[in-house]
Motif scaffolding. Structure first.
Motif, PDB file in Angstrom:
ATOM      1  N   THR A 137       0.768  -1.145   0.083  1.00  0.00           N
ATOM      2  CA  THR A 137       0.080  -0.068   0.116  1.00  0.00           C
ATOM      3  C   THR A 137       0.928   1.166   0.181  1.00  0.00           C
ATOM      4  OG1 THR A 137      -0.022  -0.389   2.510  1.00  0.00           O
ATOM      5  CG2 THR A 137      -2.131  -1.089   1.224  1.00  0.00           C
ATOM      6  N   ALA A 138       0.214   2.347  -0.329  1.00  0.00           N
ATOM      7  CA  ALA A 138       0.961   3.556  -0.295  1.00  0.00           C
ATOM      8  C   ALA A 138       1.407   3.983   1.034  1.00  0.00           C
ATOM      9  CB  ALA A 138      -0.110   4.671  -0.929  1.00  0.00           C
ATOM     10  N   LYS A 139       2.417   4.774   1.212  1.00  0.00           N
ATOM     11  CA  LYS A 139       3.029   4.982   2.445  1.00  0.00           C
ATOM     12  C   LYS A 139       1.816   6.047   3.427  1.00  0.00           C
ATOM     13  CE  LYS A 139       6.735   7.854   4.393  1.00  0.00           C
ATOM     14  NZ  LYS A 139       7.856   8.988   4.424  1.00  0.00           N
ATOM     15  N   GLY A 180      -0.471   3.251  -4.507  1.00  0.00           N
ATOM     16  CA  GLY A 180       0.543   4.016  -4.481  1.00  0.00           C
ATOM     17  C   GLY A 180       1.455   3.935  -5.857  1.00  0.00           C
ATOM     18  N   HIS A 195       3.822  -2.660  -4.889  1.00  0.00           N
ATOM     19  CA  HIS A 195       3.785  -1.062  -5.070  1.00  0.00           C
ATOM     20  C   HIS A 195       4.514  -0.620  -3.749  1.00  0.00           C
ATOM     21  CE1 HIS A 195       1.447  -1.868  -8.616  1.00  0.00           C
ATOM     22  NE2 HIS A 195       0.632  -2.612  -7.947  1.00  0.00           N
ATOM     23  N   GLY A 196       4.543   0.850  -3.678  1.00  0.00           N
ATOM     24  CA  GLY A 196       5.232   1.425  -2.548  1.00  0.00           C
ATOM     25  C   GLY A 196       4.140   1.059  -1.606  1.00  0.00           C
ATOM     26  N   ARG A 197       4.797   0.887  -0.186  1.00  0.00           N
ATOM     27  CA  ARG A 197       3.781   0.215   0.452  1.00  0.00           C
ATOM     28  C   ARG A 197       4.102   1.078   2.003  1.00  0.00           C
ATOM     29  NH1 ARG A 197       8.676  -2.997   0.560  1.00  0.00           N
ATOM     30  NH2 ARG A 197       8.109  -4.052  -1.139  1.00  0.00           N
TER      31      ARG A 197
END
Length: 210
Positions: A137-139, A180, A195-197
């Motif tokens: 997941t996105a930051k 993300g 993905h960006g996590r």
């Protein structure tokens, strides 16, 4: 087979539900819709409440099965996410389209269907959480938070005109924000690069097949 006969009872119960609602439907109505005696119906369900609980369970199980198939598909994450959400949305829209009475099966506040509805939502949320854990997941967004956002989205869409048409762009927007990065596909047997996590995301390196 007994299972086939039970399905016939549940089909008849659904037909009666769409016409009369759960409260006004009787066992005689269900028997009449099947073209059998009331005693024949009692061989498969204890009473009309039992018939309606089984009916609600069957519909929610079918929707959950479609959601699981979508979550486990060898496809881009956005497509898999949309498939999971579509399973819930389609269930609601199908029942609402058949009859206002049919939506009684979705009422999580009732004695008859509360546990079934709650369990379905929990299982759907778990599927989404696992999907976001795998994808990353996105930051600043945890997989469970991403799952909650998705559930909230589809619940909101259920009351919107043109909900099915809105699902694809809404899912695309969520995928962009929650994953993300733009989702990409993977080749057969190849793990999807996460993905960006967020800090608690745990991407998987392999994924088994069902």
């Amino acid at each position: 087979m007994a299972a086939d006969r039970l399905d016939e009872v549940l089909d008849a119960a659904y037909d009666c539900l769409t016409r009369y609602g759960a409260r006004r439907t009787t066992m005689d109505d269900i028997a009449s819709a099947m073209g059998v005696s009331r005693s024949a119906v009692y061989q498969y369900v204890r009473n009309k409440d039992d018939a309606f609980r089984r009916l609600a369970g069957r519909l929610h199980e079918q929707a959950l099965r479609r959601a699981r198939e979508a979550a486990e598909a060898d496809a881009p994450y956005e497509e898999r996410l949309r498939g999971v959400l579509a399973a819930k949305l389609d269930l609601v829209l199908q029942l609402a389209g058949d009859s206002p009475h049919a939506t009684e099966l979705l009422d999580g506040k009732t004695r008859l269907f509360g546990e079934i509805c709650t369990t379905f939502t929990t299982d759907l949320r778990d599927l989404l959480t696992d999907l976001f854990t795998e994808a990353g997941t996105a930051k600043g967004v945890t997989p469970s938070e991403a799952a909650d956002i998705c559930v909230a989205l589809v619940v909101g869409l259920e009351a919107m005109p043109g909900a099915r048409d809105l699902l694809a762009p809404a899912t695309s927007a969520l995928a962009t924000g929650l994953l993300g990065a733009a989702p990409t596909s993977r080749g057969p047997g190849e793990a999807h690069a996460p993905h960006g996590r967020g800090t608690d995301s745990v991407p998987s390196t392999t994924r088994g097949t069902s």
